[in-house]
Design a protein around this motif. Structure first.
Motif, PDB file in Angstrom:
ATOM      1  N   PRO A 152       1.242  30.792   5.984  1.00 14.29           N
ATOM      2  CA  PRO A 152       1.701  29.822   4.977  1.00 14.29           C
ATOM      3  C   PRO A 152       3.221  29.733   4.861  1.00 14.29           C
ATOM      4  O   PRO A 152       3.750  28.724   4.411  1.00 14.29           O
ATOM      5  N   GLU A 153       3.936  30.766   5.305  1.00 17.13           N
ATOM      6  CA  GLU A 153       5.401  30.709   5.236  1.00 17.13           C
ATOM      7  C   GLU A 153       5.985  29.709   6.237  1.00 17.13           C
ATOM      8  O   GLU A 153       7.136  29.304   6.109  1.00 17.13           O
ATOM      9  N   TRP A 154       5.200  29.306   7.227  1.00 12.00           N
ATOM     10  CA  TRP A 154       5.659  28.302   8.195  1.00 12.00           C
ATOM     11  C   TRP A 154       5.705  26.908   7.579  1.00 12.00           C
ATOM     12  O   TRP A 154       6.410  26.045   8.082  1.00 12.00           O
ATOM     13  N   ALA A 155       4.907  26.686   6.547  1.00 14.12           N
ATOM     14  CA  ALA A 155       4.831  25.361   5.926  1.00 14.12           C
ATOM     15  C   ALA A 155       4.706  25.530   4.416  1.00 14.12           C
ATOM     16  O   ALA A 155       3.619  25.427   3.860  1.00 14.12           O
ATOM     17  N   PRO A 156       5.825  25.809   3.736  1.00 18.72           N
ATOM     18  CA  PRO A 156       5.743  26.022   2.288  1.00 18.72           C
ATOM     19  C   PRO A 156       5.314  24.738   1.563  1.00 18.72           C
ATOM     20  O   PRO A 156       5.650  23.638   1.997  1.00 18.72           O
ATOM     21  N   PRO A 157       4.556  24.904   0.472  1.00 22.21           N
ATOM     22  CA  PRO A 157       4.131  23.715  -0.276  1.00 22.21           C
ATOM     23  C   PRO A 157       5.328  23.028  -0.924  1.00 22.21           C
ATOM     24  O   PRO A 157       6.334  23.665  -1.238  1.00 22.21           O
ATOM     25  N   LEU A 158       5.178  21.745  -1.128  1.00 17.08           N
ATOM     26  CA  LEU A 158       6.257  20.987  -1.758  1.00 17.08           C
ATOM     27  C   LEU A 158       6.201  21.183  -3.266  1.00 17.08           C
ATOM     28  O   LEU A 158       5.119  21.179  -3.848  1.00 17.08           O
ATOM     29  N   PRO A 159       7.342  21.354  -3.918  1.00 18.59           N
ATOM     30  CA  PRO A 159       7.338  21.487  -5.377  1.00 18.59           C
ATOM     31  C   PRO A 159       6.858  20.200  -6.034  1.00 18.59           C
ATOM     32  O   PRO A 159       6.974  19.109  -5.464  1.00 18.59           O
ATOM     33  N   ASP A 160       6.336  20.338  -7.243  1.00 17.07           N
ATOM     34  CA  ASP A 160       5.804  19.165  -7.951  1.00 17.07           C
ATOM     35  C   ASP A 160       6.879  18.115  -8.207  1.00 17.07           C
ATOM     36  O   ASP A 160       6.613  16.924  -8.149  1.00 17.07           O
ATOM     37  N   ASP A 161       8.088  18.558  -8.513  1.00 21.51           N
ATOM     38  CA  ASP A 161       9.130  17.586  -8.835  1.00 21.51           C
ATOM     39  C   ASP A 161       9.883  17.075  -7.607  1.00 21.51           C
ATOM     40  O   ASP A 161      10.751  16.221  -7.722  1.00 21.51           O
ATOM     41  N   MET A 162       9.546  17.588  -6.413  1.00 22.74           N
ATOM     42  CA  MET A 162      10.260  17.192  -5.195  1.00 22.74           C
ATOM     43  C   MET A 162       9.964  15.743  -4.811  1.00 22.74           C
ATOM     44  O   MET A 162      10.848  14.998  -4.444  1.00 22.74           O
ATOM     45  N   ILE A 163       8.698  15.378  -4.925  1.00 28.70           N
ATOM     46  CA  ILE A 163       8.313  14.018  -4.541  1.00 28.70           C
ATOM     47  C   ILE A 163       7.625  13.373  -5.724  1.00 28.70           C
ATOM     48  O   ILE A 163       6.540  13.769  -6.110  1.00 28.70           O
ATOM     49  N   ALA A 164       8.266  12.400  -6.278  1.00 33.32           N
ATOM     50  CA  ALA A 164       7.674  11.661  -7.386  1.00 33.32           C
ATOM     51  C   ALA A 164       7.638  10.192  -7.005  1.00 33.32           C
ATOM     52  O   ALA A 164       8.426   9.727  -6.195  1.00 33.32           O
TER      53      ALA A 164
END
Length: 173
Positions: A152-164
């Motif tokens: 999972p460290e290869w593709a960290p999840p996007l933060p909620d506020d990153m893409i609105a």
């Protein structure tokens, strides 16, 4: 008399495909597509890599251009993926693999040229390439999901506020 491409009406499709790919890039449809796919898949591990794979598949199915789609996807996706903390091998591999689907998924310029050179039906060649093309895209999808599940460290999840939805820069038409 005239010979070669002039006598072969099938080859007229090639500039049409190139024009279609150029219009997708210039109209920013591809950029908006990647942005929307990022929003839809932001909860999925490796969602950005999956978005790039879906975008590569859609561009392959609409344009059939190889070089233009590789350049376009690289310019759009690579900086975004690296900024989000994706590993370089996963980011570049995803882009290279999904962007080159344009060779196989119909309509493809390569298939038009191959049909012309081999004097076989373009339609039959397109029908024969549909299943392997989408199967390959599906296998890319599965590979990304498996890699992101184990690393999972290869593709960290996007933060909620990153893409609105609010930060899309739609122009007034």
């Amino acid at each position: 008399g005239a010979s070669g491409a002039i006598q072969n009406p099938v080859l007229v499709a090639i500039p049409c495909f190139i024009f279609m790919g150029t219009m997708l890039e210039r109209s920013r449809v591809a950029y908006d597509l990647l942005h929307i796919l990022q929003i839809m898949l932001k909860r999925v591990p490796g969602g950005l890599a999956l978005s790039v794979t879906v975008m590569g598949t859609i561009l392959a199915a609409t344009t059939g251009i190889i070089g233009a789609s590789v350049v376009m996807i690289t310019l759009l996706a690579l900086p975004t993926m690296l900024d989000r903390g994706y590993s370089t091998p996963l980011a570049t591999g995803t882009i290279a693999a999904s962007a080159t689907l344009g060779i196989l998924i119909p309509p493809s310029i390569m298939l038009v040229l191959m049909a012309s050179l081999m004097a076989i039906s373009v339609g039959n060649l397109f029908l024969g390439a549909i299943l392997p093309g989408f199967l390959l895209a599906g296998l890319y999808f599965v590979y990304i999901l498996v890699v992101c599940a184990f690393k999972p460290e290869w593709a960290p999840p996007l933060p909620d506020d990153m893409i609105a939805l609010e930060d899309t820069n739609y122009r007034n038409l």
